[in-house]
Scaffold this motif. Structure first.
Motif, PDB file in Angstrom:
ATOM      1  N   ASN A  46      36.000  39.254  58.399  1.00 59.49           N
ATOM      2  CA  ASN A  46      37.363  39.601  57.983  1.00 59.49           C
ATOM      3  C   ASN A  46      37.414  39.668  56.460  1.00 59.49           C
ATOM      4  O   ASN A  46      37.293  38.649  55.791  1.00 59.49           O
ATOM      5  N   PRO A  47      37.598  40.855  55.910  1.00 62.14           N
ATOM      6  CA  PRO A  47      37.527  40.990  54.446  1.00 62.14           C
ATOM      7  C   PRO A  47      38.777  40.530  53.717  1.00 62.14           C
ATOM      8  O   PRO A  47      38.766  40.428  52.493  1.00 62.14           O
ATOM      9  N   VAL A  48      39.853  40.232  54.448  1.00 66.07           N
ATOM     10  CA  VAL A  48      41.130  39.950  53.783  1.00 66.07           C
ATOM     11  C   VAL A  48      41.062  38.754  52.827  1.00 66.07           C
ATOM     12  O   VAL A  48      41.520  38.848  51.684  1.00 66.07           O
ATOM     13  N   PRO A  49      40.508  37.615  53.248  1.00 64.48           N
ATOM     14  CA  PRO A  49      40.489  36.477  52.303  1.00 64.48           C
ATOM     15  C   PRO A  49      39.733  36.794  51.025  1.00 64.48           C
ATOM     16  O   PRO A  49      40.116  36.339  49.944  1.00 64.48           O
ATOM     17  N   ILE A  50      38.684  37.587  51.129  1.00 64.27           N
ATOM     18  CA  ILE A  50      37.928  37.944  49.930  1.00 64.27           C
ATOM     19  C   ILE A  50      38.776  38.802  49.010  1.00 64.27           C
ATOM     20  O   ILE A  50      38.765  38.634  47.793  1.00 64.27           O
ATOM     21  N   GLN A  51      39.552  39.694  49.595  1.00 64.33           N
ATOM     22  CA  GLN A  51      40.442  40.515  48.770  1.00 64.33           C
ATOM     23  C   GLN A  51      41.478  39.656  48.060  1.00 64.33           C
ATOM     24  O   GLN A  51      41.834  39.906  46.906  1.00 64.33           O
ATOM     25  N   GLU A  52      41.961  38.627  48.785  1.00 63.62           N
ATOM     26  CA  GLU A  52      42.948  37.740  48.150  1.00 63.62           C
ATOM     27  C   GLU A  52      42.329  36.957  47.005  1.00 63.62           C
ATOM     28  O   GLU A  52      42.941  36.776  45.960  1.00 63.62           O
ATOM     29  N   ILE A  53      41.092  36.505  47.244  1.00 62.81           N
ATOM     30  CA  ILE A  53      40.371  35.827  46.167  1.00 62.81           C
ATOM     31  C   ILE A  53      40.305  36.729  44.949  1.00 62.81           C
ATOM     32  O   ILE A  53      40.529  36.305  43.815  1.00 62.81           O
ATOM     33  N   TYR A  54      40.023  37.984  45.190  1.00 62.54           N
ATOM     34  CA  TYR A  54      39.942  38.910  44.065  1.00 62.54           C
ATOM     35  C   TYR A  54      41.276  38.997  43.332  1.00 62.54           C
ATOM     36  O   TYR A  54      41.334  38.855  42.107  1.00 62.54           O
ATOM     37  N   ARG A  55      42.338  39.185  44.085  1.00 61.61           N
ATOM     38  CA  ARG A  55      43.641  39.374  43.441  1.00 61.61           C
ATOM     39  C   ARG A  55      44.074  38.142  42.666  1.00 61.61           C
ATOM     40  O   ARG A  55      44.625  38.236  41.577  1.00 61.61           O
ATOM     41  N   ARG A  56      43.795  36.964  43.240  1.00 58.43           N
ATOM     42  CA  ARG A  56      44.315  35.746  42.614  1.00 58.43           C
ATOM     43  C   ARG A  56      43.379  35.156  41.596  1.00 58.43           C
ATOM     44  O   ARG A  56      43.800  34.382  40.746  1.00 58.43           O
ATOM     45  N   TRP A  57      42.073  35.472  41.706  1.00 58.73           N
ATOM     46  CA  TRP A  57      41.124  34.779  40.833  1.00 58.73           C
ATOM     47  C   TRP A  57      40.315  35.707  39.951  1.00 58.73           C
ATOM     48  O   TRP A  57      40.107  35.439  38.792  1.00 58.73           O
ATOM     49  N   ILE A  58      39.827  36.781  40.503  1.00 60.22           N
ATOM     50  CA  ILE A  58      38.921  37.628  39.731  1.00 60.22           C
ATOM     51  C   ILE A  58      39.697  38.495  38.755  1.00 60.22           C
ATOM     52  O   ILE A  58      39.405  38.539  37.568  1.00 60.22           O
ATOM     53  N   ARG A  59      40.697  39.190  39.262  1.00 57.37           N
ATOM     54  CA  ARG A  59      41.402  40.151  38.433  1.00 57.37           C
ATOM     55  C   ARG A  59      42.033  39.518  37.202  1.00 57.37           C
ATOM     56  O   ARG A  59      41.915  40.065  36.104  1.00 57.37           O
ATOM     57  N   PRO A  60      42.711  38.351  37.336  1.00 52.52           N
ATOM     58  CA  PRO A  60      43.295  37.739  36.134  1.00 52.52           C
ATOM     59  C   PRO A  60      42.263  37.454  35.055  1.00 52.52           C
ATOM     60  O   PRO A  60      42.588  37.473  33.862  1.00 52.52           O
ATOM     61  N   PHE A  61      41.027  37.205  35.469  1.00 57.01           N
ATOM     62  CA  PHE A  61      40.005  36.869  34.475  1.00 57.01           C
ATOM     63  C   PHE A  61      39.467  38.098  33.771  1.00 57.01           C
ATOM     64  O   PHE A  61      38.766  37.988  32.778  1.00 57.01           O
ATOM     65  N   GLU A  62      39.780  39.252  34.309  1.00 59.21           N
ATOM     66  CA  GLU A  62      39.338  40.473  33.639  1.00 59.21           C
ATOM     67  C   GLU A  62      40.312  40.872  32.535  1.00 59.21           C
ATOM     68  O   GLU A  62      39.967  41.622  31.644  1.00 59.21           O
ATOM     69  N   ALA A  63      41.513  40.362  32.613  1.00 60.62           N
ATOM     70  CA  ALA A  63      42.586  40.847  31.742  1.00 60.62           C
ATOM     71  C   ALA A  63      42.732  40.010  30.476  1.00 60.62           C
ATOM     72  O   ALA A  63      43.823  39.789  29.995  1.00 60.62           O
ATOM     73  N   LEU A  64      41.625  39.549  29.932  1.00 60.04           N
ATOM     74  CA  LEU A  64      41.715  38.792  28.689  1.00 60.04           C
ATOM     75  C   LEU A  64      41.969  39.746  27.528  1.00 60.04           C
ATOM     76  O   LEU A  64      41.467  40.869  27.518  1.00 60.04           O
ATOM     77  N   PRO A  65      42.745  39.302  26.525  1.00 61.12           N
ATOM     78  CA  PRO A  65      43.004  40.150  25.356  1.00 61.12           C
ATOM     79  C   PRO A  65      41.718  40.469  24.615  1.00 61.12           C
ATOM     80  O   PRO A  65      40.764  39.688  24.608  1.00 61.12           O
ATOM     81  N   ALA A  66      41.711  41.629  23.965  1.00 63.56           N
ATOM     82  CA  ALA A  66      40.482  42.156  23.375  1.00 63.56           C
ATOM     83  C   ALA A  66      39.922  41.247  22.287  1.00 63.56           C
ATOM     84  O   ALA A  66      38.706  41.064  22.181  1.00 63.56           O
ATOM     85  N   ASP A  67      40.800  40.644  21.480  1.00 64.11           N
ATOM     86  CA  ASP A  67      40.294  39.806  20.387  1.00 64.11           C
ATOM     87  C   ASP A  67      39.560  38.588  20.937  1.00 64.11           C
ATOM     88  O   ASP A  67      38.544  38.163  20.394  1.00 64.11           O
ATOM     89  N   ARG A  68      40.086  38.045  22.055  1.00 66.25           N
ATOM     90  CA  ARG A  68      39.398  36.899  22.642  1.00 66.25           C
ATOM     91  C   ARG A  68      38.045  37.324  23.194  1.00 66.25           C
ATOM     92  O   ARG A  68      37.059  36.595  23.068  1.00 66.25           O
ATOM     93  N   LEU A  69      38.011  38.489  23.817  1.00 62.95           N
ATOM     94  CA  LEU A  69      36.739  38.964  24.372  1.00 62.95           C
ATOM     95  C   LEU A  69      35.695  39.111  23.274  1.00 62.95           C
ATOM     96  O   LEU A  69      34.540  38.737  23.454  1.00 62.95           O
ATOM     97  N   LEU A  70      36.116  39.616  22.121  1.00 64.17           N
ATOM     98  CA  LEU A  70      35.180  39.756  21.001  1.00 64.17           C
ATOM     99  C   LEU A  70      34.634  38.404  20.585  1.00 64.17           C
ATOM    100  O   LEU A  70      33.439  38.224  20.374  1.00 64.17           O
ATOM    101  N   ARG A  71      35.546  37.462  20.472  1.00 63.51           N
ATOM    102  CA  ARG A  71      35.165  36.130  20.031  1.00 63.51           C
ATOM    103  C   ARG A  71      34.204  35.480  21.035  1.00 63.51           C
ATOM    104  O   ARG A  71      33.217  34.858  20.665  1.00 63.51           O
ATOM    105  N   ILE A  72      34.517  35.639  22.289  1.00 61.47           N
ATOM    106  CA  ILE A  72      33.660  35.074  23.332  1.00 61.47           C
ATOM    107  C   ILE A  72      32.283  35.724  23.275  1.00 61.47           C
ATOM    108  O   ILE A  72      31.255  35.053  23.360  1.00 61.47           O
ATOM    109  N   ARG A  73      32.294  37.038  23.080  1.00 61.97           N
ATOM    110  CA  ARG A  73      31.008  37.738  23.006  1.00 61.97           C
ATOM    111  C   ARG A  73      30.158  37.180  21.859  1.00 61.97           C
ATOM    112  O   ARG A  73      28.952  36.992  21.991  1.00 61.97           O
TER     113      ARG A  73
END
Lengths: 122, 122
Positions: A81-108
DNA sequence: GTTATATGTGACGATTAGGTCACATATGAA
DNA sequence: TTCATATGTGACCTAATCGTCACATATAAC
């Protein structure tokens, strides 16, 4: 405060899913089930350890909602059942992709430095 | 056969990441670090258990590449690194979304049935 | 019914993981 | 230098987890 409550609720609700995905054998099971649904015995044949261990893993995957069982006579067909994995993505993965650009530079930059440090330690 | 090899390699490489994400305290840490980078002590203040336990968790997160450390004098600034999570998505989440439609229908039916079964058991 | 096959249960052992403790190290400031 | 603060290390305890075993149940075919 609302955000905090949402986070906490998600954490608890997703907890079984994360636990289930934490084990490499179970991830391999999901990979096998992704290709096609299988009976418990057929699945167990793919693993080195006993059928009982496979059943335990399936129970954990079922509890997490990642596997749905269809009874067919004396057989037990396990569907992914792929649904729980999709929920994991929406609640956990996607928010972590949306970091502001300046922070991403600093982290890099920090990643670079720590890599240099690791290499100099060798 | 090529696909199998790829899967296996991915599983092993991602293993630390999955292990790290498996613990709810560590997920909460990542959530805190997502808002802003923090020193170890500042992070430890958010948790009920000791600073040493927090350090252990940070070590596990660092081993997984999810946290990158920047030394600043005697302080240790922990940055969230979103890259491993993105890789997890590409290798694990996205393939599970791409199931063929007929299988999804069948799985949905199985989910319905199992839900009915669970409700009748109450 | 009888029998073979597929799945389920309960108790048990070894390993790992999360947590604490006491103690050690390193840096910034007075 | 001296001292307070921030971080790091080693040994230990406890609880959960992964795996096994022997045994129980249910269905299909004869």
């Amino acid at each position: 405060m609302n955000e905090k409550a949402r986070e906490r609720a998600c954490t608890e609700r997703d907890s079984w899913v994360w636990r289930a995905l934490g084990d490499p054998s179970r991830r391999r099971m999901l990979d096998l089930l992704r290709r096609r649904s299988r009976t418990t015995g057929s699945l167990a044949a793919e693993f080195d350890f006993t059928r009982f261990a496979v059943m335990k893993h399936l129970k954990i995957l079922e509890r997490a909602g990642l596997v749905v069982v269809e009874r067919r006579g004396r057989e037990r067909v396990n569907h992914l059942n792929p649904v729980p994995i999709q929920e994991i993505y929406r609640r956990w993965i996607r928010p972590f992709e949306a970091l502001p650009a300046d922070r991403l530079l600093r982290i890099r930059a920090a990643v670079e430095k720590s890599r240099e440090r690791q290499e100099s330690e060798r």
